[in-house]
Design a protein around this motif. Structure first.
Motif, PDB file in Angstrom:
ATOM      1  N   LEU A  51       1.574 -13.419  -1.480  1.00  0.00           N
ATOM      2  CA  LEU A  51       1.214 -13.543  -2.903  1.00  0.00           C
ATOM      3  C   LEU A  51       0.001 -12.648  -3.212  1.00  0.00           C
ATOM      4  CD1 LEU A  51       1.887 -15.122  -5.493  1.00  0.00           C
ATOM      5  CD2 LEU A  51       0.053 -16.697  -4.870  1.00  0.00           C
ATOM      6  N   LEU A  52      -0.941 -12.638  -2.262  1.00  0.00           N
ATOM      7  CA  LEU A  52      -2.150 -11.831  -2.433  1.00  0.00           C
ATOM      8  C   LEU A  52      -1.798 -10.349  -2.570  1.00  0.00           C
ATOM      9  CD1 LEU A  52      -5.031 -13.049  -2.265  1.00  0.00           C
ATOM     10  CD2 LEU A  52      -5.251 -11.836  -0.104  1.00  0.00           C
ATOM     11  N   LEU A  53      -0.835  -9.930  -1.738  1.00  0.00           N
ATOM     12  CA  LEU A  53      -0.402  -8.534  -1.749  1.00  0.00           C
ATOM     13  C   LEU A  53       0.228  -8.184  -3.101  1.00  0.00           C
ATOM     14  CD1 LEU A  53      -0.249  -6.159   0.268  1.00  0.00           C
ATOM     15  CD2 LEU A  53       2.143  -6.763   0.591  1.00  0.00           C
ATOM     16  N   ILE A  54       1.040  -9.113  -3.642  1.00  0.00           N
ATOM     17  CA  ILE A  54       1.686  -8.853  -4.937  1.00  0.00           C
ATOM     18  C   ILE A  54       0.617  -8.758  -6.027  1.00  0.00           C
ATOM     19  CG2 ILE A  54       3.268  -9.786  -6.686  1.00  0.00           C
ATOM     20  CD1 ILE A  54       4.878 -11.001  -4.458  1.00  0.00           C
ATOM     21  N   LEU A  55      -0.340  -9.705  -5.986  1.00  0.00           N
ATOM     22  CA  LEU A  55      -1.405  -9.699  -7.001  1.00  0.00           C
ATOM     23  C   LEU A  55      -2.196  -8.398  -6.950  1.00  0.00           C
ATOM     24  CD1 LEU A  55      -2.869 -13.303  -6.849  1.00  0.00           C
ATOM     25  CD2 LEU A  55      -1.701 -12.196  -8.761  1.00  0.00           C
ATOM     26  N   TYR A  56      -2.508  -7.983  -5.723  1.00  0.00           N
ATOM     27  CA  TYR A  56      -3.282  -6.767  -5.488  1.00  0.00           C
ATOM     28  C   TYR A  56      -2.557  -5.567  -6.089  1.00  0.00           C
ATOM     29  CZ  TYR A  56      -5.807  -3.354  -2.571  1.00  0.00           C
ATOM     30  OH  TYR A  56      -6.569  -2.317  -2.118  1.00  0.00           O
ATOM     31  N   THR A  57      -1.259  -5.451  -5.746  1.00  0.00           N
ATOM     32  CA  THR A  57      -0.458  -4.324  -6.211  1.00  0.00           C
ATOM     33  C   THR A  57      -0.337  -4.351  -7.721  1.00  0.00           C
ATOM     34  OG1 THR A  57       0.702  -4.419  -4.141  1.00  0.00           O
ATOM     35  CG2 THR A  57       1.795  -3.212  -5.894  1.00  0.00           C
ATOM     36  N   GLU A  58      -0.157  -5.549  -8.277  1.00  0.00           N
ATOM     37  CA  GLU A  58      -0.018  -5.669  -9.736  1.00  0.00           C
ATOM     38  C   GLU A  58      -1.294  -5.289 -10.445  1.00  0.00           C
ATOM     39  OE1 GLU A  58       1.354  -8.654 -12.079  1.00  0.00           O
ATOM     40  OE2 GLU A  58       3.362  -8.618 -11.256  1.00  0.00           O
ATOM     41  N   PHE A  59      -2.418  -5.789  -9.902  1.00  0.00           N
ATOM     42  CA  PHE A  59      -3.720  -5.534 -10.507  1.00  0.00           C
ATOM     43  C   PHE A  59      -3.992  -4.032 -10.571  1.00  0.00           C
ATOM     44  CE2 PHE A  59      -8.327  -4.818  -9.981  1.00  0.00           C
ATOM     45  CZ  PHE A  59      -8.815  -5.507 -11.079  1.00  0.00           C
TER      46      PHE A  59
ATOM     47  N   GLY B 129       6.966   3.671  -3.626  1.00  0.00           N
ATOM     48  CA  GLY B 129       6.657   2.778  -2.501  1.00  0.00           C
ATOM     49  C   GLY B 129       5.449   1.912  -2.789  1.00  0.00           C
ATOM     50  N   ASN B 130       4.745   1.530  -1.719  1.00  0.00           N
ATOM     51  CA  ASN B 130       3.624   0.594  -1.854  1.00  0.00           C
ATOM     52  C   ASN B 130       2.426   1.235  -2.534  1.00  0.00           C
ATOM     53  OD1 ASN B 130       5.086  -1.281  -0.469  1.00  0.00           O
ATOM     54  ND2 ASN B 130       4.224  -0.667   1.526  1.00  0.00           N
ATOM     55  N   PHE B 131       1.641   0.397  -3.218  1.00  0.00           N
ATOM     56  CA  PHE B 131       0.397   0.900  -3.803  1.00  0.00           C
ATOM     57  C   PHE B 131      -0.536   1.356  -2.665  1.00  0.00           C
ATOM     58  CE2 PHE B 131      -4.008   0.249  -5.048  1.00  0.00           C
ATOM     59  CZ  PHE B 131      -4.069   1.093  -6.145  1.00  0.00           C
ATOM     60  N   MET B 132      -0.557   0.561  -1.604  1.00  0.00           N
ATOM     61  CA  MET B 132      -1.477   0.856  -0.497  1.00  0.00           C
ATOM     62  C   MET B 132      -0.770   0.649   0.844  1.00  0.00           C
ATOM     63  SD  MET B 132      -4.805   1.442  -0.255  1.00  0.00           S
ATOM     64  CE  MET B 132      -6.210   0.580  -0.799  1.00  0.00           C
TER      65      MET B 132
ATOM     66  N   PHE C 196     -13.289  -7.486  -7.461  1.00  0.00           N
ATOM     67  CA  PHE C 196     -11.849  -7.760  -7.388  1.00  0.00           C
ATOM     68  C   PHE C 196     -11.197  -7.010  -6.229  1.00  0.00           C
ATOM     69  CE2 PHE C 196     -12.588  -7.565 -12.160  1.00  0.00           C
ATOM     70  CZ  PHE C 196     -12.812  -8.929 -12.271  1.00  0.00           C
ATOM     71  N   SER C 197     -10.436  -7.718  -5.455  1.00  0.00           N
ATOM     72  CA  SER C 197      -9.643  -7.211  -4.332  1.00  0.00           C
ATOM     73  C   SER C 197     -10.457  -6.788  -3.105  1.00  0.00           C
ATOM     74  CB  SER C 197      -8.673  -6.096  -4.759  1.00  0.00           C
ATOM     75  OG  SER C 197      -9.299  -4.859  -4.857  1.00  0.00           O
ATOM     76  N   VAL C 198     -11.747  -7.090  -3.105  1.00  0.00           N
ATOM     77  CA  VAL C 198     -12.563  -6.846  -1.902  1.00  0.00           C
ATOM     78  C   VAL C 198     -12.588  -8.143  -1.077  1.00  0.00           C
ATOM     79  CG1 VAL C 198     -14.926  -6.425  -1.080  1.00  0.00           C
ATOM     80  CG2 VAL C 198     -13.993  -5.079  -2.978  1.00  0.00           C
TER      81      VAL C 198
END
Ligand code: WTA
Length: 649
Positions: A3-11, A27-30, A443-445
Motif C-alpha cells: 500500500l505504501l508503494l502505491i501511495l508513494y507512486t501516486e503521490f 514502468g515504476n516511478f522508482m 513526505f515519503s522520507v
C-alpha cells in the motif's frame, strides 16, 4: 508495504504531471536496491521519461504559466547601491543566448562545465544554460582556493570554465580571474580549453595596448581599475560572445536519469566526493519541498542567503524556487557589510516574505544585540528557515523572538548535499515546533535510528540516522568511483542509506541531530573532513605528524584545533603557525583555516599506532576527565599536551 508503494507512486506521479515531459516514464516511478549484500546499489526514478530542466523552470513558466513579466531575481550587490532585477522572460532570453554560446564552444550533452563565479545573475544564467544543452555543471564555491578549484576541474575533466574578473565580499577583494589562472597552471596538462570571463568589476586585460590605462604608471592603474591576466588562446569575454549569440535555442531533451550536476562535498577519507544528481527526481523533489516547507505563495518574495556554490544554493536558490515560478533575492554580499543590519535592511527593501539562512549567520548577528534588527520593520516576513548544522535553542529563540517578532514559524531543515533536498523538516502551521529539532520526515522520507550493531531502535532512542527508502532526489553516484559511493553510504549498514549523522528521537517521535559521527566537522555550516586539513598541513616541510580535531566555537559552531609534531631541527614559532594556517588557506580555502595549532612532542596513540582523537578533543577543551586510557601506548604524552594547550574562546 505494498500500500505504501502505491501511495508513494501516486503521490509523486501526480506531482510529476505538473511538469513537462517530452515522453512520460514507463514502468515504476522508482526502482532501487539499497542492499549491497544482494546486488549493486542503484536508484532510478521515472525511467523512460525525457525532459529538460531548463525548459521546466523557465519556458514552462513563461509560456504555459504566463509568468514572463514576473521578477525571477532581485539582485542585491555587495554595496547597497548596486542592484538589478531580471524577469522570467529576460532570464529565459539570456539563458538561450548563453546556451547558444556553449554550443558554439563545442559543449554537448554530457560534457562537464566548471563554474567559479560570484553571486551574480550570470551565475544563474550559466547554470541554466548548461541544463538547457544537457551539459553537467560543476560549481566550485568562489571562496575556494586555486588548488581546490584545480582538483575539482581535474576530477571530473571540465573542458570549459566560466568565471569573472573579480568581486567584493564586504570589503574583501577577491581577484577571481587571477586565482582561476593559477588553478589552470597548477597541474601542467589541464582539460580546460576555454575560459569565459564575466566583466563584473569592469576589469581590463593586463598588457592591453588598447586600454587607455596602459599609459598610466602601474601604481595609479591598479587603484583605478582591476587589470587581469589574459590568455588570448583560452580566455573570452562573456559580453563579447553573448553579443553575437542568437535568442532561439532548442533545449536538449534528456533522460530523467541523465546527470544535471556534480557538486563536491568533503569526504571522511580526505579527497572531496563529486556528488552526482540527475534531472527528473531532483526537479520533483526540490520543487515540492520548496513549495510545502516554505508554504510558497505566488506573491512571495523569497530569500535564501546561501551561496550557489553549496547545495542549498543549487536546490533552494535556483532550481526549487524557479520550478515554482517564485521571485527570489540573490545577494552578493555578507551580513555585516556595510553594517550588521544589512540582512534586515534587504528584507525591508524587497519586502521579503520567506527568509532562509544558516545558524552561523544567526549566531553572528545575535552577538550585536537586538537593536540592529529592530531598526528595520521586517513586517513582510512570514516564515523563517535554517539549514546547515544543528541550531542551538538559544539562537533558535533569538531568531524566533527578535527576527520574526514571534510571528514567524522556524523551519529547521535537515538535509545533505547527497540528499538533494529537505529530509527532516517541519511544515508551517502543521508541525508544532521544538527549538533545536528538525522535527519530522518530509513526505515519503522513511528515517530510522540504528544501534552500533545495526538494529533498528524504536521509540525514544539515540544512534545512527539512516534512511530506509529512496526519495526522488537522492544522489546517484560519487563521480568517478562507484565503489566509493557504495562504501560511503551503504556499507556500514546494508539495506540503508547512511547519513553519517548521529540522531536522537524523543518521546513525541521528533528527530534531533546530534552531529557528525565520522571524522567530519561542520564549520559555519560547511562540512570539512579532518583528513583533508591534515593532509594540507602535512605538506609543510617542518611537519612530521599532525592530528586535527573539532572544537566548539560560539559563532562558527565548530572550529579546528590541530596538534603538530615537528621534524628534528625545526622550531615551533608564531611564524610557523601562520605559515601552517596559510598552507590550509591555500590548499582548501579560508573557511578551513584552523583556529588553533599547538605543538605536540608526541601524539597519543594506541598500541597499534592509531591516533586517539577522542583524547585530543578533550585536551583541546581542557577536560581532564579523559575516561578510559588503557589502550594508550604511552600515558606520559598526555601531560605535555595539556601543558602546551592553546587558550581557546
Ligand atoms: C548538517 C547542507 C542539523 C548535518 C544542506 C549534515 C544539519 C550536513 C542541518 C550536510 C540541520 C545540515 N540540523 N544538522 N538542520 N542541516 N546539517 O552536505 O551534519 O553541506 O550531514 O548540506 O550538515 O551538509 P551539506
Amino acid at each position: 508495504m505494498f500500500l505504501l508503494l502505491i501511495l508513494y507512486t501516486e503521490f509523486w506521479g501526480k506531482i510529476a504531471k505538473e511538469f513537462y515531459w517530452k515522453t512520460p516514464y514507463t514502468g515504476n516511478f522508482m526502482d532501487y536496491n539499497f542492499d549491497l549484500t544482494r546486488a549493486k546499489i542503484y536508484i532510478r526514478c521515472m525511467q523512460g521519461a525525457t525532459t529538460n530542466m531548463c525548459y521546466n523552470v523557465l519556458d514552462r513558466n513563461v509560456n504555459e504559466k504566463k509568468l514572463g513579466d514576473k521578477i525571477a531575481f532581485y539582485w542585491e550587490g555587495n554595496k547597497p547601491e548596486d542592484y538589478a532585477r531580471i524577469t522570467y522572460k529576460e532570464l529565459l532570453q539570456q539563458v538561450c543566448k548563453f546556451a547558444n554560446v556553449l554550443r558554439a564552444q563545442g559543449i554537448k550533452k554530457g560534457d562537464h562545465v566548471a563554474i567559479y563565479m560570484p553571486m551574480i545573475i550570470e551565475l544563474i544564467v550559466a547554470m541554466l544554460a548548461c541544463a538547457r544543452v544537457g551539459a553537467v555543471h560543476s560549481i566550485v564555491f568562489a571562496g575556494f582556493s586555486a588548488e581546490a578549484l584545480s582538483e575539482r576541474i581535474l576530477d571530473c575533466s571540465c573542458s570549459l570554465l566560466i568565471t569573472a574578473d573579480g568581486f567584493y565580499r564586504g570589503d574583501k577583494f577577491i581577484k577571481l580571474k587571477e586565482i582561476t589562472d593559477e588553478a589552470l597552471k597548477l597541474h601542467g596538462e589541464n582539460p580546460v580549453k576555454k575560459c569565459i570571463v564575466v566583466k563584473h568589476l569592469k576589469a581590463t586585460k593586463e598588457n592591453d595596448k588598447t586600454s587607455t590605462q596602459s599609459n598610466l604608471p602601474p601604481a595609479k592603474r591598479a587603484c583605478l581599475k582591476l587589470q587581469i591576466p589574459w590568455n588570448e588562446e583560452v580566455d573570452v569575454w562573456w559580453h563579447e560572445v553573448m553579443k553575437e549569440a542568437g535568442e532561439e535555442c532548442e533545449p536538449e531533451w534528456c533522460s530523467a536519469e541523465d546527470p544535471l550536476f556534480i557538486l563536491y562535498t568533503s569526504g571522511s577519507t580526505g579527497k572531496p566526493k563529486g556528488v552526482k544528481h540527475t534531472i527528473g527526481g531532483y526537479l520533483l523533489y526540490t520543487a515540492t519541498t520548496f513549495k510545502y516547507v516554505f508554504d510558497y505563495q505566488p506573491s512571495d518574495v523569497y530569500w535564501c542567503t546561501a551561496d550557489v556554490g553549496w547545495i542549498t544554493g543549487h536546490s533552494y536558490l535556483t532550481y526549487g524556487p524557479l520550478a515554482n515560478g517564485a521571485t527570489s533575492v540573490l545577494f552578493e554580499g555578507v551580513p555585516t557589510y556595510p553594517d550588521v543590519s544589512r540582512f534586515w535592511e534587504i528584507i525591508d527593501k524587497y519586502l521579503v516574505t520567506k527568509f532562509y539562512t544558516a545558524p552561523t549567520a544567526i549566531r553572528l548577528l545575535m552577538k550585536y544585540g537586538d537593536e540592529p534588527v529592530k531598526r528595520f520593520s521586517r513586517k513582510s516576513l512570514k516564515i523563517l528557515g535554517t539549514v546547515g548544522e544543528p541550531i542551538n535553542p538559544e539562537a533558535w529563540l533569538w531568531y524566533y523572538n527578535v527576527v520574526g517578532d514571534r510571528r514567524c514559524p522556524i523551519m529547521d531543515t535537515y538535509w545533505q548535499t547527497e540528499t538533494g533536498g529537505h529530509m527532516l523538516t517541519p511544515l508551517p502551521a502543521v508541525t508544532p515546533l521544538k527549538p533545536g529539532s528538525a522535527t519530522l520526515p518530509f513526505f515519503s522520507v522513511v528515517p530510522a535510528i540504528l544501534s552500533e550493531s545495526g538494529e533498528e531502535l524504536e521509540g525514544e532512542a539515540e544512534g545512527y540516522l539512516v534512511f530506509k527508502k529512496p526519495w526522488p532526489s537522492i544522489m546517484r553516484e560519487v563521480y568517478g568511483s562507484y565503489e566509493r559511493f557504495e562504501s560511503s553510504y551503504f556499507k556500514r549498514f546494508p539495506g540503508y542509506f547512511v547519513t553519517g549523522d548521529g540522531c536522537k528521537r524523543d518521546k513525541d517521535g521528533y528527530y534531533w541531530i546530534t552531529g557528525r559521527i565520522d571524522d567530519m566537522l561542520n564549520i559555519s555550516g560547511h562540512l570539512l573532513s579532518t583528513a583533508e586539513v591534515e593532509s594540507a598541513i602535512m605538506e609543510h616541510l617542518a611537519v612530521a605528524e599532525v592530528a586535527a580535531v573539532s572544537h566548539p566555537h560560539p559563532v562558527k559552531g565548530e572550529s579546528l584545533y590541530c596538534f603538530v609534531t615537528l621534524k628534528d631541527g625545526h622550531e615551533f614559532t608564531d611564524e610557523l603557525v601562520t605559515e601552517l594556517k596559510n598552507q590550509v588557506r591555500k590548499k582548501i580555502g579560508p573557511i578551513a583555516a584552523p583556529d588553533y595549532i599547538q605543538i605536540a612532542a608526541q601524539l597519543p596513540k594506541t598500541r597499534s599506532g592509531k591516533i586517539m582523537r577522542r583524547l585530543l578533543r578533550k585536551i583541546a577543551r581542557n577536560e581532564r576527565d579523559l575516561g578510559n586510557t588503557s589502550t594508550l601506548a604511552d600515558e606520559s604524552v598526555l601531560e605535555a599536551l595539556f601543558k602546551n594547550r592553546v587558550e581557546t574562546i
